[in-house]
Scaffold this active site. Structure first.
Site, PDB file in Angstrom:
ATOM      1  N   TYR A 251     -13.947  22.783  -6.814  1.00 37.32           N
ATOM      2  CA  TYR A 251     -14.970  23.279  -7.739  1.00 37.32           C
ATOM      3  C   TYR A 251     -15.887  22.124  -8.101  1.00 37.32           C
ATOM      4  O   TYR A 251     -15.434  21.047  -8.492  1.00 37.32           O
ATOM      5  CB  TYR A 251     -14.323  23.854  -8.999  1.00 37.32           C
ATOM      6  CG  TYR A 251     -15.336  24.346 -10.016  1.00 37.32           C
ATOM      7  CD1 TYR A 251     -16.109  25.476  -9.768  1.00 37.32           C
ATOM      8  CD2 TYR A 251     -15.524  23.671 -11.221  1.00 37.32           C
ATOM      9  CE1 TYR A 251     -17.035  25.924 -10.696  1.00 37.32           C
ATOM     10  CE2 TYR A 251     -16.448  24.117 -12.163  1.00 37.32           C
ATOM     11  CZ  TYR A 251     -17.203  25.250 -11.894  1.00 37.32           C
ATOM     12  OH  TYR A 251     -18.127  25.689 -12.809  1.00 37.32           O
TER      13      TYR A 251
ATOM     14  N   ASP B 190     -16.652  13.736  -6.235  1.00 31.48           N
ATOM     15  CA  ASP B 190     -16.825  14.430  -7.501  1.00 31.48           C
ATOM     16  C   ASP B 190     -15.697  13.971  -8.417  1.00 31.48           C
ATOM     17  O   ASP B 190     -14.571  14.456  -8.347  1.00 31.48           O
ATOM     18  CB  ASP B 190     -16.772  15.950  -7.287  1.00 31.48           C
ATOM     19  CG  ASP B 190     -16.982  16.700  -8.594  1.00 31.48           C
ATOM     20  OD1 ASP B 190     -16.911  16.067  -9.662  1.00 31.48           O
ATOM     21  OD2 ASP B 190     -17.207  17.923  -8.542  1.00 31.48           O
TER      22      ASP B 190
ATOM     23  N   LYS C 242     -17.287  15.150 -18.143  1.00 33.43           N
ATOM     24  CA  LYS C 242     -16.101  15.181 -19.008  1.00 33.43           C
ATOM     25  C   LYS C 242     -15.882  13.883 -19.817  1.00 33.43           C
ATOM     26  O   LYS C 242     -16.540  13.698 -20.819  1.00 33.43           O
ATOM     27  CB  LYS C 242     -14.887  15.618 -18.190  1.00 33.43           C
ATOM     28  CG  LYS C 242     -15.129  17.038 -17.633  1.00 33.43           C
ATOM     29  CD  LYS C 242     -13.953  17.759 -17.056  1.00 33.43           C
ATOM     30  CE  LYS C 242     -14.298  19.211 -16.775  1.00 33.43           C
ATOM     31  NZ  LYS C 242     -14.458  19.584 -15.386  1.00 33.43           N
TER      32      LYS C 242
HETATM   33  C1  LIG Z   1     -15.649  20.454 -14.701  1.00 37.10           C
HETATM   34  C2  LIG Z   1     -16.048  20.072 -13.322  1.00 37.10           C
HETATM   35  C3  LIG Z   1     -17.375  20.184 -12.877  1.00 37.10           C
HETATM   36  C4  LIG Z   1     -18.443  20.837 -13.691  1.00 37.10           C
HETATM   37  O1  LIG Z   1     -18.710  20.166 -14.867  1.00 37.10           O
HETATM   38  P1  LIG Z   1     -19.384  20.970 -16.075  1.00 37.10           P
HETATM   39  O2  LIG Z   1     -19.604  19.918 -17.113  1.00 37.10           O
HETATM   40  O3  LIG Z   1     -18.405  22.019 -16.472  1.00 37.10           O
HETATM   41  O4  LIG Z   1     -20.646  21.542 -15.560  1.00 37.10           O
HETATM   42  C5  LIG Z   1     -17.676  19.697 -11.630  1.00 37.10           C
HETATM   43  N1  LIG Z   1     -16.742  19.142 -10.847  1.00 37.10           N
HETATM   44  C6  LIG Z   1     -15.471  19.029 -11.229  1.00 37.10           C
HETATM   45  C7  LIG Z   1     -14.483  18.370 -10.323  1.00 37.10           C
HETATM   46  C8  LIG Z   1     -15.067  19.515 -12.475  1.00 37.10           C
HETATM   47  O5  LIG Z   1     -13.792  19.442 -12.829  1.00 37.10           O
END
Ligand SMILES: *Cc1c(COP(=O)(O)O)cnc(C)c1O
Length: 432
Positions: free
Chosen positions: A144, A239, A267
């Protein structure tokens, strides 16, 4: 457990918010029942509007590594807030946080702040496409990367239980630029490069998958991705929205000693405020406007309150011994969980302070295996734990997080609660 006020709040919310929430997984869709409406949090705990207390292993989906309402972060944010909350003009706070991040992650010479992880990934991919002058992206099933159109293909997390692999409203032509292959499957990546030579702009990967539940990269997997992208002149994008500053000061790239071309963050770097960032070498980042032709902007980007909270968080994490302490108690916790839960047919996938419990008698190494776990069983288990005051992330495909505020005593108590909840829910092996 009395949840009457949460119930009422949920009913009221559903009148004005689709599904009563602003992010789907919060609705408890995957586990059923009443989502708890939260009144406040302190340290390892959250308190719902009915006054129930929960030991929180969601921690705002990993954003809060220092626990809720960490005094140093609140002080820094309050001071920034008192000086004005947004200017739409540069502030020194952006440079301060950028320097901290760049020092921690040598692959990041320059970075740009945005408002979420989604934005970070979306922008990094635009940049990768501009840099390579190619269109296609390789991602991994169950990976994701936020909700941008071209990445909602075989995406995990909140989408893992949707009937369709991606989302309505995403043009097929966008999705066609995305190739999704199984995590930990290098042969599938090689095949994709063979099928689309000179067309793949980048591979985007969670260096530790956390949105199909925690799934570790197999030894050599990330290194092979690095080698393949170099060989095909594609970019490697990590990511690290979850893993950045989670395992150690410097994220998964320092942990595994692999240098990606671009890194996406979110985050933890916002200290509980909306912030994301993407960064890499000066050469790539200088393609961004105002220096170069890639446009990307944001009214609230680099918001001074978020920057102050992020910098306070990173400074706290930079202190000697912090990760050693967090990882040591997490390792003990995970070993205790494995000891109690594996005999019940549950896999405890974990690394450092992140973990997922899979109702599976055999190891879970990719999304297909994660999806095979019985969802009903997880839902039963989830509510047994919740009733006893342990708040896990409300989906079988999500990661859980320990914070620095989770004491050994609280972790030990959580082990016994999770064990009894699992025993009551029955072992996975027995139902299928
Ligand atoms: C949470 C998350 C996102 C998206 O971040 P948001 O701040 O919710 O838009 C993208 N990549 C990873 C791996 C995530 O855990």
């Amino acid at each position: 457990m009395n949840v009457s006020r949460s119930k009422k709040a949920f009913t009221q919310a559903r009148r004005v918010l689709p599904g009563g929430v602003d992010s789907p997984v919060r609705s408890f869709k995957d586990v059923g029942g009443t989502p708890r409406f939260i009144a406040r949090g302190k340290g390892a705990y959250i308190y719902d509007v009915d006054g129930n207390r929960y030991l929180d292993f969601c921690q705002s989906w990993g954003a809060l590594i220092l626990g809720h309402a960490a005094p140093g972060v609140i002080r820094a944010a309050a001071a920034a807030m008192n000086a004005g909350t947004s200017f739409g003009a540069p502030t020194e706070s952006e440079t301060a946080l950028a320097e901290l991040i760049s020092e921690a992650m040598p692959s990041i010479q320059q970075l740009r702040f945005v408002n979420s992880g989604t934005e970070a990934v979306m922008s990094a991919i635009r940049l990768a496409r501009a840099y390579t002058r190619r269109n296609k992206i390789i991602k991994f099933d169950g990976g994701y990367h936020g909700h941008a159109d071209h990445l909602l293909v075989a995406a995990g997390s909140g989408l893992a239980n949707w009937a369709t692999p991606s989302s309505a409203g995403v043009p097929e032509s966008f999705a066609q630029e995305t190739i999704s292959v199984p995590y930990n499957d290098i042969a599938a990546v090689e095949k994709a490069f063979a099928k689309y030579p000179q067309e793949i702009a980048a591979i985007i990967v969670e260096p530790i998958a956390a949105n199909m539940g925690v799934v570790l990269p197999q030894p050599g997997f990330l290194l092979a991705l690095r080698a393949l992208t170099l060989c095909h002149q594609s970019l490697l994008i990590f990511d690290e929205v979850i893993t950045g500053f989670r395992l150690g000061y410097g994220g998964a790239q320092n942990y595994f000693k692999i240098r990606p071309d671009l890194t996406c963050l979110g985050k933890i770097i916002g200290g509980g405020f909306p912030a994301g960032a993407y960064g890499g070498s000066k050469k790539i980042m200088s393609l961004l406007a105002p220096l170069g032709p890639v446009y990307q902007a944001g009214t609230l980007s680099g918001n001074p309150v978020a920057m102050a909270a992020g910098a306070a968080t990173l400074r706290a994490l930079k202190m000697a011994g912090v990760y050693k302490k967090l990882n040591a108690k997490s390792d003990w916790f995970v070993a205790a969980l494995q000891d109690k839960l594996t005999p019940l047919g549950i896999q405890v996938n974990a690394i450092g302070s992140m973990f997922t419990l899979f109702f599976s008698p055999s190891p879970v190494e990719n999304y297909a295996q994660a999806k095979r776990c019985p969802a009903r069983k997880f839902a039963q288990f989830y509510h047994k734990a919740l009733e006893q005051g342990v708040y896990l992330s409300p989906s079988p495909f999500e990661a859980n997080f320990a914070s620095l505020e989770h004491s050994e005593k609280e972790l030990a108590k959580a082990v016994s609660i999770l064990e009894s909840a699992a025993a009551e829910a029955g072992s996975a092996g027995l139902i299928s």
